[in-house]
Design an enzyme around this catalytic site. Structure first.
Site, PDB file in Angstrom:
ATOM      1  N   GLY A 120       1.179   3.982   6.693  1.00 55.03           N
ATOM      2  CA  GLY A 120       1.180   3.156   5.496  1.00 55.03           C
ATOM      3  C   GLY A 120       2.584   2.704   5.156  1.00 55.03           C
ATOM      4  O   GLY A 120       3.567   3.102   5.774  1.00 55.03           O
ATOM      5  N   ASP A 177       0.857  -1.189   0.000  1.00 58.37           N
ATOM      6  CA  ASP A 177       0.000   0.000   0.000  1.00 58.37           C
ATOM      7  C   ASP A 177       0.893   1.238   0.000  1.00 58.37           C
ATOM      8  O   ASP A 177       0.641   2.211   0.680  1.00 58.37           O
ATOM      9  CB  ASP A 177      -0.951   0.013   1.193  1.00 58.37           C
ATOM     10  CG  ASP A 177      -0.244   0.177   2.535  1.00 58.37           C
ATOM     11  OD1 ASP A 177       0.981  -0.077   2.600  1.00 58.37           O
ATOM     12  OD2 ASP A 177      -0.891   0.555   3.529  1.00 58.37           O
ATOM     13  N   LEU A 234       0.574   4.019  12.456  1.00 54.45           N
ATOM     14  CA  LEU A 234       1.137   3.695  11.149  1.00 54.45           C
ATOM     15  C   LEU A 234       0.390   4.490  10.092  1.00 54.45           C
ATOM     16  O   LEU A 234      -0.837   4.572  10.113  1.00 54.45           O
ATOM     17  CB  LEU A 234       0.984   2.192  10.896  1.00 54.45           C
ATOM     18  CG  LEU A 234       1.607   1.600   9.664  1.00 54.45           C
ATOM     19  CD1 LEU A 234       3.132   1.695   9.748  1.00 54.45           C
ATOM     20  CD2 LEU A 234       1.214   0.138   9.530  1.00 54.45           C
TER      21      LEU A 234
END
Length: 130
Positions: free
Chosen positions: A53, A16, A51
């Site tokens: 990504g 991602d 996070l």
């Protein structure tokens, strides 16, 4: 090993990758309106609370499978190409090199450096030579 238990044909490598992909440690980037930073090889919200990504490219995922799990290069490439195409139901035109397929290719070196990409048989990226 999990790869053997599950089977090579049932694993898809994906990423991602965010706008932080390719940036160096500590570099700032944005995910939408949110400020993020590359920390320890991942994208983190700037305050470190979550996070943001991945900053990994697909070729890095292939390299990781080969180097960290011992999967063959052929199997790792299958996990990044044919398996995802099958999962998406587009393997009649994507995911492998065969007649009448789209000719989307990535050419990379022995150290997993992307040298050239082709989309529909046309060169879309070529690494600079020094």
């Amino acid at each position: 090993m999990a790869v053997r238990a599950k089977g090579v044909d049932k694993i898809c490598l994906v990423t991602d990758a965010t706008a932080g992909t390719g940036l160096t440690e500590g570099a700032d980037f944005r995910v939408g309106e949110t400020r993020a930073v590359v920390r320890d090889g991942v994208g983190m919200i700037a305050d470190g609370s979550a996070l943001a990504g991945s900053v990994s490219t697909l070729i890095q995922m292939v390299r990781n499978m080969v180097e960290l799990t011992g999967v063959s290069l052929t199997d790792a490439v299958r996990m990044a190409s044919l398996n995802p195409a099958r999962a998406l139901g587009i393997n009649s035109r994507k995911g492998s090199i065969e007649p009448r397929k789209d000719a989307d290719l990535v050419i990379f070196s022995g150290n997993f450096s992307v040298e050239k990409t082709l989309v529909g048989g046309r060169v879309e990226y070529e690494a600079r030579t020094t």
